[in-house]
Design an enzyme around this catalytic site. Structure first.
Site, short mmCIF file in Angstrom:
data_model
loop_
_atom_site.label_atom_id
_atom_site.label_comp_id
_atom_site.label_asym_id
_atom_site.label_seq_id
_atom_site.Cartn_x
_atom_site.Cartn_y
_atom_site.Cartn_z
N LYS A 205 36.25 87.12 49.79
CA LYS A 205 36.79 86.61 51.06
C LYS A 205 37.92 85.62 50.78
CE LYS A 205 32.49 87.34 53.49
NZ LYS A 205 31.21 86.74 53.84
N LEU B 91 24.75 87.37 47.45
CA LEU B 91 25.62 88.07 48.40
C LEU B 91 25.57 87.24 49.68
CD1 LEU B 91 24.74 91.89 48.00
CD2 LEU B 91 26.75 90.69 47.14
N ASP B 92 26.69 87.16 50.39
CA ASP B 92 26.72 86.39 51.63
C ASP B 92 25.78 87.03 52.66
OD1 ASP B 92 28.64 84.82 50.47
OD2 ASP B 92 30.31 85.93 51.36
N LYS B 93 25.45 86.25 53.68
CA LYS B 93 24.54 86.72 54.74
C LYS B 93 25.06 88.01 55.38
CE LYS B 93 22.38 84.87 58.92
NZ LYS B 93 22.29 83.70 59.80
#
Ligand code: URA
Length: 231
Positions: free
Chosen positions: A185, A101-103
């Site tokens: 995204k 998962l992205d930051k």
């Protein structure tokens, strides 16, 4: 069935010689019963204690984390990693996050030391769904919904068909069966939309438990593990 000295040596740093000594000193119990000889055989999953302290004989552990923002799921030494949220008692294991998962993404993250399990829930071939709650900077449109269903074209190829459920003017839930780099995204980027909040709420048929606050982590139950793997 395995010899008790082997079970202990596989799960601890004790040498066979030390284990023999512990047993002869009457310090090893299996399921509450004193072990008399190192040759005695037991199932792998018995409860073993040494000098009154239970050792963890499980092959693998499976944790669920409600990931907060600000933590990375890679092992970038300059960043705070989700592994910092794992309690010390698991630190002897080679744990890793099953999927990234992205930051700035929050929500459901599985942390395990079982590579085969991770592969089974991440490989697009296994068709395990992941559901994300998304908030955009512009209103969600029917064009996005239809485009996602057809398969958005990204620089690294066409995405599998994805379901977009509109839940509000700027919000929707997106169901994916694959997990490419920054996928959601980038998919919305094709419609000039910026994702401002991203929260994963489901893997397989397992939903992020409502009582698990952001930053909290706990072990998964057997039933929950099965739900994650369902297609
Ligand atoms: N898609 C993204 O863009 N980011 C995530 O963290 C997960 C899915």
């Amino acid at each position: 069935m395995k010899r008790i000295d082997r079970i202990i040596s596989e799960k601890t740093d004790y040498s066979r010689k030390e284990i023999k000594k512990l047993i002869s000193n009457g310090l090893v119990e299996v399921n509450g019963e004193l072990v008399k000889r190192p040759e005695e055989k037991y199932d792998d999953n018995v409860s073993v204690s040494i000098d009154g302290i239970e050792i963890d004989t499980r092959d693998h552990v499976y944790l669920v984390l409600n990931k907060p923002k600000g933590f990375v799921s890679t092992t970038d030494l300059n960043e705070r990693s989700v592994l910092e949220l794992v309690p010390d008692e698991y630190m002897t294991r080679d744990l890793f996050p099953a999927g990234r998962l992205d930051k700035d993404t929050t929500g459901l993250m599985i942390i395990t030391d079982d590579g085969e399990f991770a592969h089974n829930i991440l490989s697009p071939k296994k068709h395990v769904q992941k559901i994300y709650e998304v908030t955009l900077d512009i209103p969600v449109t029917k064009e996005m919904k239809d485009g996602f269903l057809k398969g958005v074209n990204l620089s690294d190829g066409e995405c599998k068909s994805a379901i977009l459920d509109i839940t509000g003017e700027y919000t929707c839930n997106v169901t994916l069966k694959e997990g490419r780099y920054h996928q959601i995204k980038r998919m919305f980027g094709c419609y000039k939309a910026k994702v401002v909040e991203l929260n994963r709420i489901c893997m397989g048929d397992f939903y992020l438990p409502k009582d698990l606050e952001q930053g909290e982590i706990r072990e998964l139950t057997k039933e929950e593990l099965e739900l994650i793997q369902s297609k």
